[in-house]
Design a protein around this motif. Structure first.
Motif, short mmCIF file in Angstrom:
data_model
loop_
_atom_site.label_atom_id
_atom_site.label_comp_id
_atom_site.label_asym_id
_atom_site.label_seq_id
_atom_site.Cartn_x
_atom_site.Cartn_y
_atom_site.Cartn_z
N PRO A 61 0.80 -1.12 -0.04
CA PRO A 61 -0.01 -0.18 -0.16
C PRO A 61 0.98 1.12 0.17
O PRO A 61 2.09 1.26 0.62
N ALA A 62 0.35 2.35 -0.53
CA ALA A 62 1.00 3.63 -0.76
C ALA A 62 0.20 4.62 -0.52
O ALA A 62 -1.01 4.86 -0.48
N THR A 63 0.81 5.67 0.52
CA THR A 63 -0.01 6.83 0.76
C THR A 63 0.41 7.97 -0.06
O THR A 63 1.55 8.33 -0.07
N GLY A 64 -0.44 8.46 -0.38
CA GLY A 64 -0.43 9.54 -1.62
C GLY A 64 -0.80 11.10 -0.79
O GLY A 64 -0.90 11.06 0.14
N PRO A 65 -0.92 11.96 -1.70
CA PRO A 65 -1.16 13.35 -1.27
C PRO A 65 -2.50 13.32 -0.47
O PRO A 65 -3.41 12.85 -1.02
N GLY A 66 -2.64 14.29 0.42
CA GLY A 66 -3.75 14.22 1.30
C GLY A 66 -3.91 13.20 2.03
O GLY A 66 -4.89 13.16 2.79
N GLY A 67 -2.96 12.31 2.17
CA GLY A 67 -3.27 11.11 3.30
C GLY A 67 -3.86 9.86 2.39
O GLY A 67 -4.40 9.01 3.59
N HIS A 68 -4.38 9.81 1.58
CA HIS A 68 -5.22 8.83 0.87
C HIS A 68 -4.27 7.54 0.72
O HIS A 68 -3.05 7.74 0.34
N VAL A 69 -4.91 6.31 1.02
CA VAL A 69 -4.06 5.19 0.66
C VAL A 69 -4.63 4.32 -0.15
O VAL A 69 -5.72 4.11 -0.30
N SER A 70 -3.60 3.72 -1.00
CA SER A 70 -4.04 2.83 -2.02
C SER A 70 -3.32 1.48 -2.43
O SER A 70 -2.16 1.36 -1.70
N PHE A 71 -3.76 0.75 -2.91
CA PHE A 71 -2.99 -0.63 -3.10
C PHE A 71 -3.94 -1.33 -4.27
O PHE A 71 -4.93 -1.12 -4.61
N LEU A 72 -2.91 -2.22 -4.99
CA LEU A 72 -3.74 -2.85 -6.02
C LEU A 72 -4.09 -4.32 -5.82
O LEU A 72 -3.23 -5.22 -4.84
N LEU A 73 -5.29 -4.87 -5.93
CA LEU A 73 -5.88 -6.04 -5.69
C LEU A 73 -6.04 -6.90 -7.11
O LEU A 73 -6.22 -6.20 -8.17
N GLU A 74 -5.25 -8.04 -7.04
CA GLU A 74 -5.28 -8.90 -8.14
C GLU A 74 -6.08 -10.13 -7.89
O GLU A 74 -6.14 -10.90 -7.04
N ASP A 75 -6.70 -10.75 -9.28
CA ASP A 75 -7.36 -12.03 -9.27
C ASP A 75 -7.44 -12.26 -10.84
O ASP A 75 -7.80 -11.67 -11.64
N GLY A 76 -7.08 -13.48 -10.98
CA GLY A 76 -7.10 -14.10 -12.39
C GLY A 76 -6.09 -13.14 -13.11
O GLY A 76 -6.67 -13.22 -14.49
N GLY A 77 -5.10 -12.50 -13.05
CA GLY A 77 -4.14 -11.88 -13.65
C GLY A 77 -4.75 -10.29 -13.90
O GLY A 77 -4.24 -9.63 -14.93
N VAL A 78 -5.79 -9.93 -13.23
CA VAL A 78 -6.67 -8.72 -13.62
C VAL A 78 -6.54 -7.89 -12.23
O VAL A 78 -6.57 -8.58 -11.12
N GLU A 79 -6.16 -6.63 -12.34
CA GLU A 79 -6.07 -5.94 -11.17
C GLU A 79 -6.93 -4.65 -11.01
O GLU A 79 -7.35 -4.23 -12.16
N VAL A 80 -7.32 -4.24 -9.90
CA VAL A 80 -7.90 -3.11 -9.52
C VAL A 80 -7.47 -2.44 -8.43
O VAL A 80 -6.85 -3.06 -7.41
N ARG A 81 -7.52 -1.04 -8.30
CA ARG A 81 -6.88 -0.14 -7.45
C ARG A 81 -7.78 0.13 -6.29
O ARG A 81 -9.11 0.34 -6.82
N CYS A 82 -7.63 0.12 -5.27
CA CYS A 82 -8.53 0.25 -4.06
C CYS A 82 -7.89 1.37 -3.33
O CYS A 82 -7.03 1.45 -3.03
N MET A 83 -8.89 2.15 -3.04
CA MET A 83 -8.59 3.38 -2.32
C MET A 83 -9.18 3.38 -0.75
O MET A 83 -10.49 3.05 -0.53
N ALA A 84 -8.49 3.91 0.09
CA ALA A 84 -9.00 4.28 1.39
C ALA A 84 -8.55 5.78 1.64
O ALA A 84 -7.50 6.08 1.94
N TYR A 85 -9.56 6.64 1.63
CA TYR A 85 -9.43 8.22 1.59
C TYR A 85 -9.27 8.58 2.89
O TYR A 85 -9.82 8.01 3.81
N GLU A 86 -8.68 9.74 3.09
CA GLU A 86 -8.34 10.51 4.25
C GLU A 86 -9.85 10.52 5.46
O GLU A 86 -9.38 10.08 6.45
N PRO A 87 -10.83 10.64 4.73
CA PRO A 87 -11.84 10.72 5.76
C PRO A 87 -12.27 9.41 6.62
O PRO A 87 -12.96 9.35 7.49
N THR A 88 -11.65 8.22 6.23
CA THR A 88 -11.93 6.90 6.88
C THR A 88 -10.77 6.80 7.85
O THR A 88 -10.75 5.70 8.59
N ARG A 89 -9.98 7.73 8.37
CA ARG A 89 -9.10 7.96 9.51
C ARG A 89 -8.42 6.82 9.82
O ARG A 89 -7.73 6.17 9.14
N GLY A 90 -8.78 5.84 10.89
CA GLY A 90 -7.85 4.74 11.29
C GLY A 90 -7.79 3.55 10.48
O GLY A 90 -6.95 2.75 10.53
#
Length: 238
Positions: A90-119
């Motif tokens: 997972p990577a923390t980007g500008p504004g404190g948003h956190v993202s990571f890549l989720l993979e299944d069957g060779g296909v990926e999607v980006r998942c986002m946890a935005y700053e308002p989700t706090r802890g």
């Protein structure tokens, strides 16, 4: 009246959740398991005199918006529960948003946890590649905006280093491909590296955003996890 009522206040984040934050004729709304529970909670509230009040059945707090989905087949503007493996740190980007890549069957999607989700972002930051998870959220702009996350399997978190020389207590260096390790001080040798296993900061199970960041339809964990969601999570075990 918690847990018979929920998302009225967010004590951890010191926020009142049941009161609209915009100009609104609604004074407050209490969500609960039964008419008796919400009436009891309402009896503790002091406010201006309402013009009217009513108890009614709603689909709030039910996950009625979630559909079982598969990465690569998600449609813009819909909300899904998707399983897969964490494909990168997972990577923390500008504004404190956190993202990571989720993979299944060779296909990926980006998942986002935005700053308002706090802890909740700390849970996301604790994921490592190889963890098997199920994520719930809305699919917008090519990303899943996380509402909750279930962990079915945690990958081993290890660090492999050259061993310490037993003779001179100095850490050895590589002696070359498939040649083990050699001490540059005394010439001692070893074939096996040091393998350090790190304890994970999370455990298998479900994690959710705090009440202050929860959508009205999202089912809080205090109400339990629907059987179809738990089944989807467990089917993702390696």
């Amino acid at each position: 009246t918690y847990p018979r009522t929920w998302d009225t206040v967010d004590r951890k984040n010191d926020a009142v959740v049941c009161v609209p934050h915009t100009p609104d004729p609604v004074l407050f709304g209490i969500r609960g398991e039964s008419p008796a529970a919400v009436r009891e909670a309402r009896s503790y509230v002091r406010s201006e005199e309402p013009a009217c009040e009513q108890v009614y059945t709603t689909n709030q707090g039910t996950d009625a918006h979630l559909l079982p989905g598969a990465i690569g087949e998600l449609r813009e503007g819909r909300s899904y529960l998707v399983r897969g493996a964490v494909a990168g740190l997972p990577a923390t980007g500008p504004g404190g948003h956190v993202s990571f890549l989720l993979e299944d069957g060779g296909v990926e999607v980006r998942c986002m946890a935005y700053e308002p989700t706090r802890g909740f972002r700390d849970v996301v930051r604790a994921l490592v590649p190889g963890d098997r998870v199920a994520v719930a959220g809305s699919y917008k702009g090519g990303s899943l905006n996380l509402e909750k996350l279930g962990v079915s399997h945690l990958a081993a978190l290890v660090r492999i280093r050259p061993p310490v020389c037993p003779a001179c207590a100095r850490r050895m260096t590589s002696a070359g491909t498939a040649k083990g390790y050699k001490c540059r001080v005394c010439g001692g040798r070893s074939r096996e590296p040091d393998v350090e296993r790190w304890e994970r900061r999370i455990r298998p199970g479900w994690y959710e955003v705090p009440p202050v960041a929860r959508r009205h339809l999202s089912r809080p964990l205090v109400r339990g996890v629907p059987a179809w969601e738990e089944d989807l999570l467990q089917s993702g075990r390696p």
